[in-house]
Design a protein around this motif. Structure first.
Motif, mmCIF file in Angstrom:
data_model
loop_
_atom_site.group_PDB
_atom_site.id
_atom_site.type_symbol
_atom_site.label_atom_id
_atom_site.label_comp_id
_atom_site.label_asym_id
_atom_site.label_seq_id
_atom_site.Cartn_x
_atom_site.Cartn_y
_atom_site.Cartn_z
ATOM 1 N N GLY A 50 57.192 -33.720 60.865
ATOM 2 C CA GLY A 50 56.175 -32.822 61.394
ATOM 3 C C GLY A 50 54.896 -32.866 60.588
ATOM 4 N N PRO A 51 53.813 -33.443 61.148
ATOM 5 C CA PRO A 51 52.510 -33.393 60.476
ATOM 6 C C PRO A 51 51.928 -31.980 60.563
ATOM 7 C CG PRO A 51 52.613 -35.145 62.142
ATOM 8 C CD PRO A 51 53.774 -34.240 62.372
ATOM 9 N N TYR A 52 51.229 -31.557 59.512
ATOM 10 C CA TYR A 52 50.538 -30.272 59.520
ATOM 11 C C TYR A 52 49.179 -30.479 60.193
ATOM 12 C CZ TYR A 52 54.066 -28.317 56.382
ATOM 13 O OH TYR A 52 55.246 -27.870 55.834
ATOM 14 N N ALA A 53 49.222 -30.684 61.504
ATOM 15 C CA ALA A 53 48.024 -30.934 62.307
ATOM 16 C C ALA A 53 48.334 -30.542 63.739
ATOM 17 C CB ALA A 53 47.619 -32.410 62.230
ATOM 18 N N GLY A 54 47.288 -30.297 64.518
ATOM 19 C CA GLY A 54 47.486 -29.912 65.904
ATOM 20 C C GLY A 54 48.014 -31.062 66.749
ATOM 21 N N TYR A 55 48.796 -30.721 67.772
ATOM 22 C CA TYR A 55 49.326 -31.733 68.684
ATOM 23 C C TYR A 55 48.758 -31.495 70.075
ATOM 24 C CZ TYR A 55 52.549 -34.367 71.627
ATOM 25 O OH TYR A 55 53.080 -35.227 72.562
ATOM 26 N N ASP A 56 48.130 -32.513 70.636
ATOM 27 C CA ASP A 56 47.540 -32.464 71.970
ATOM 28 C C ASP A 56 48.536 -33.092 72.947
ATOM 29 O OD1 ASP A 56 46.107 -33.019 74.343
ATOM 30 O OD2 ASP A 56 44.219 -33.146 73.248
ATOM 31 N N GLU A 57 49.204 -32.258 73.750
ATOM 32 C CA GLU A 57 50.233 -32.772 74.654
ATOM 33 C C GLU A 57 49.644 -33.674 75.734
ATOM 34 O OE1 GLU A 57 52.678 -29.731 76.245
ATOM 35 O OE2 GLU A 57 53.451 -29.081 74.296
ATOM 36 N N THR A 58 48.407 -33.384 76.170
ATOM 37 C CA THR A 58 47.793 -34.208 77.215
ATOM 38 C C THR A 58 47.546 -35.628 76.718
ATOM 39 O OG1 THR A 58 46.728 -32.270 78.184
ATOM 40 C CG2 THR A 58 45.824 -34.426 78.762
ATOM 41 N N ARG A 59 46.996 -35.740 75.517
ATOM 42 C CA ARG A 59 46.725 -37.060 74.943
ATOM 43 C C ARG A 59 47.944 -37.663 74.250
ATOM 44 N NH1 ARG A 59 41.292 -38.701 73.864
ATOM 45 N NH2 ARG A 59 39.787 -37.294 74.804
ATOM 46 N N ARG A 60 48.970 -36.818 74.000
ATOM 47 C CA ARG A 60 50.126 -37.242 73.205
ATOM 48 C C ARG A 60 49.652 -37.733 71.843
ATOM 49 N NH1 ARG A 60 53.350 -40.584 78.016
ATOM 50 N NH2 ARG A 60 53.416 -38.826 79.474
ATOM 51 N N ALA A 61 48.832 -36.889 71.223
ATOM 52 C CA ALA A 61 48.161 -37.306 69.994
ATOM 53 C C ALA A 61 48.078 -36.171 68.989
ATOM 54 C CB ALA A 61 46.753 -37.808 70.306
ATOM 55 N N ILE A 62 48.029 -36.552 67.723
ATOM 56 C CA ILE A 62 47.766 -35.628 66.624
ATOM 57 C C ILE A 62 46.259 -35.501 66.477
ATOM 58 C CG2 ILE A 62 47.987 -35.279 64.139
ATOM 59 C CD1 ILE A 62 50.559 -36.967 64.298
ATOM 60 N N ARG A 63 45.757 -34.267 66.439
ATOM 61 C CA ARG A 63 44.327 -34.029 66.292
ATOM 62 C C ARG A 63 44.039 -33.627 64.847
ATOM 63 N NH1 ARG A 63 42.237 -33.487 71.595
ATOM 64 N NH2 ARG A 63 40.185 -33.625 70.608
ATOM 65 N N ILE A 64 43.321 -34.472 64.136
ATOM 66 C CA ILE A 64 42.998 -34.221 62.736
ATOM 67 C C ILE A 64 41.758 -33.340 62.654
ATOM 68 C CG2 ILE A 64 42.303 -35.290 60.561
ATOM 69 C CD1 ILE A 64 43.960 -37.693 61.282
ATOM 70 N N ARG A 65 41.841 -32.273 61.866
ATOM 71 C CA ARG A 65 40.721 -31.345 61.720
ATOM 72 C C ARG A 65 39.564 -31.991 60.961
ATOM 73 N NH1 ARG A 65 41.305 -25.828 61.868
ATOM 74 N NH2 ARG A 65 39.994 -25.699 59.998
ATOM 75 N N ALA A 66 38.366 -31.480 61.209
ATOM 76 C CA ALA A 66 37.174 -32.026 60.560
ATOM 77 C C ALA A 66 37.198 -31.831 59.053
ATOM 78 C CB ALA A 66 35.921 -31.381 61.147
ATOM 79 N N ASP A 67 37.946 -30.819 58.567
ATOM 80 C CA ASP A 67 37.977 -30.575 57.128
ATOM 81 C C ASP A 67 39.173 -31.239 56.444
ATOM 82 O OD1 ASP A 67 39.869 -28.970 58.283
ATOM 83 O OD2 ASP A 67 39.311 -27.141 57.208
ATOM 84 N N ALA A 68 39.880 -32.127 57.145
ATOM 85 C CA ALA A 68 40.977 -32.861 56.509
ATOM 86 C C ALA A 68 40.409 -33.773 55.422
ATOM 87 C CB ALA A 68 41.735 -33.691 57.543
ATOM 88 N N PRO A 69 41.052 -33.839 54.261
ATOM 89 C CA PRO A 69 40.531 -34.692 53.188
ATOM 90 C C PRO A 69 40.490 -36.161 53.599
ATOM 91 C CG PRO A 69 42.222 -33.194 52.363
ATOM 92 C CD PRO A 69 42.254 -33.097 53.850
ATOM 93 N N HIS A 70 39.397 -36.830 53.273
ATOM 94 C CA HIS A 70 39.307 -38.271 53.478
ATOM 95 C C HIS A 70 39.308 -38.942 52.114
ATOM 96 C CE1 HIS A 70 37.443 -42.229 54.102
ATOM 97 N NE2 HIS A 70 38.109 -42.183 55.240
ATOM 98 N N THR A 71 40.226 -39.879 51.907
ATOM 99 C CA THR A 71 40.368 -40.577 50.639
ATOM 100 C C THR A 71 40.168 -42.068 50.869
ATOM 101 O OG1 THR A 71 42.734 -41.119 50.786
ATOM 102 C CG2 THR A 71 42.163 -38.866 50.122
ATOM 103 N N ARG A 72 40.253 -42.842 49.808
ATOM 104 C CA ARG A 72 40.114 -44.293 49.952
ATOM 105 C C ARG A 72 41.250 -44.885 50.780
ATOM 106 N NH1 ARG A 72 41.626 -46.529 43.862
ATOM 107 N NH2 ARG A 72 43.750 -45.683 43.762
ATOM 108 N N ASN A 73 42.340 -44.116 50.957
ATOM 109 C CA ASN A 73 43.470 -44.581 51.769
ATOM 110 C C ASN A 73 43.380 -44.117 53.216
ATOM 111 O OD1 ASN A 73 44.866 -45.732 49.449
ATOM 112 N ND2 ASN A 73 45.243 -43.618 48.838
ATOM 113 N N GLY A 74 42.400 -43.261 53.526
ATOM 114 C CA GLY A 74 42.249 -42.759 54.883
ATOM 115 C C GLY A 74 42.323 -41.247 54.925
#
Length: 227
Positions: free
Chosen positions: A110-134
């Motif tokens: 379970g990722p700590y992120a929203g799940y969009d059932e229509t897109r079948r996708a995890i939606r990453i918030r704008a304030d999620a940390p971005h690192t050199r690994n992504g």
């Protein structure tokens, strides 16, 4: 066009000095009317406003977002829109003591992120940390104790032009394949499962997979990832 995250807020717990205290916010991807905008700030009873120019349009299919930066001054590149239906409907079921997660007995995540059932996708918030690994997303992996066997996990992207990697709690290395041993869990929250906290990194928006196998079975979950 809607502006997700407006108004953005941050808790300020600092001693004010002549040098000032800096907190930064990021507004991305404005594809609407380029009219007049005002940036307003409120601190206690103090209120200030200034004229503001909107950011450029990176992707008209994605919402415009406003959020406090995860790390003050940290560069935050634009993450594209979550793709639509990368694969079949991902299996989801109730994990013991947790709630709905991807997978089914004896393996869940379970990722700590929203799940969009229509897109079948995890939606990453704008304030999620971005690192050199992504983009970094906290993720919990569970293995049922009754399985009495290790689970082999492999992750990756379908197009093979992006990267998904996992850093399990207590380990330094990033991995794209790893073993979850219920005899040596990373944490506990329910006697029926072994918990393995982690951070998962996605290099860009795209279609990703998680494959898991154990002596009596296997599963493959395909998910989109993006804004």
């Amino acid at each position: 066009m809607a502006l997700d995250g407006n108004p953005a807020r941050v808790r300020l717990d600092a001693r004010l000095t002549l040098a000032g205290v800096v907190r930064e916010f990021l507004w991305q991807n404005w594809c609407g009317d380029p009219g007049k905008f005002v940036l307003g700030g409120i601190l206690g009873r103090l209120h200030a406003e200034t004229a503001l120019s909107p950011p450029g349009c990176d992707d008209a299919a994605s919402p415009s977002t406003l959020a406090a930066l995860a790390g003050w001054g940290q560069p935050q590149p634009f993450l594209g829109a979550a793709p639509v239906r990368c694969g079949p409907l991902p299996p989801r079921s109730e994990a013991p003591g947790t709630g709905p997660m991807f997978g089914s007995d004896p393996f869940w995540f379970g990722p700590y992120a929203g799940y969009d059932e229509t897109r079948r996708a995890i939606r990453i918030r704008a304030d999620a940390p971005h690192t050199r690994n992504g983009w970094q997303i906290k993720t919990l992996w569970l293995v049922s104790q009754h399985a009495n066997a290790t689970v082999n996990v492999r992750v990756g992207d379908l197009a093979q032009d992006a990267q998904m990697s996992v850093r399990l709690s207590g380990r330094y290395l990033l991995q794209r394949s790893f073993v979850l041993d219920p005899a040596h869990p990373g944490a506990f929250h329910d006697p029926a499962t072994a918990d393995f906290p982690s951070y998962v990194y996605f290099s860009r928006a795209g279609c990703y997979f998680v494959e898991a196998s154990w002596p009596s079975g296997m599963t493959r979950v395909i998910l989109g990832v993006g804004r």
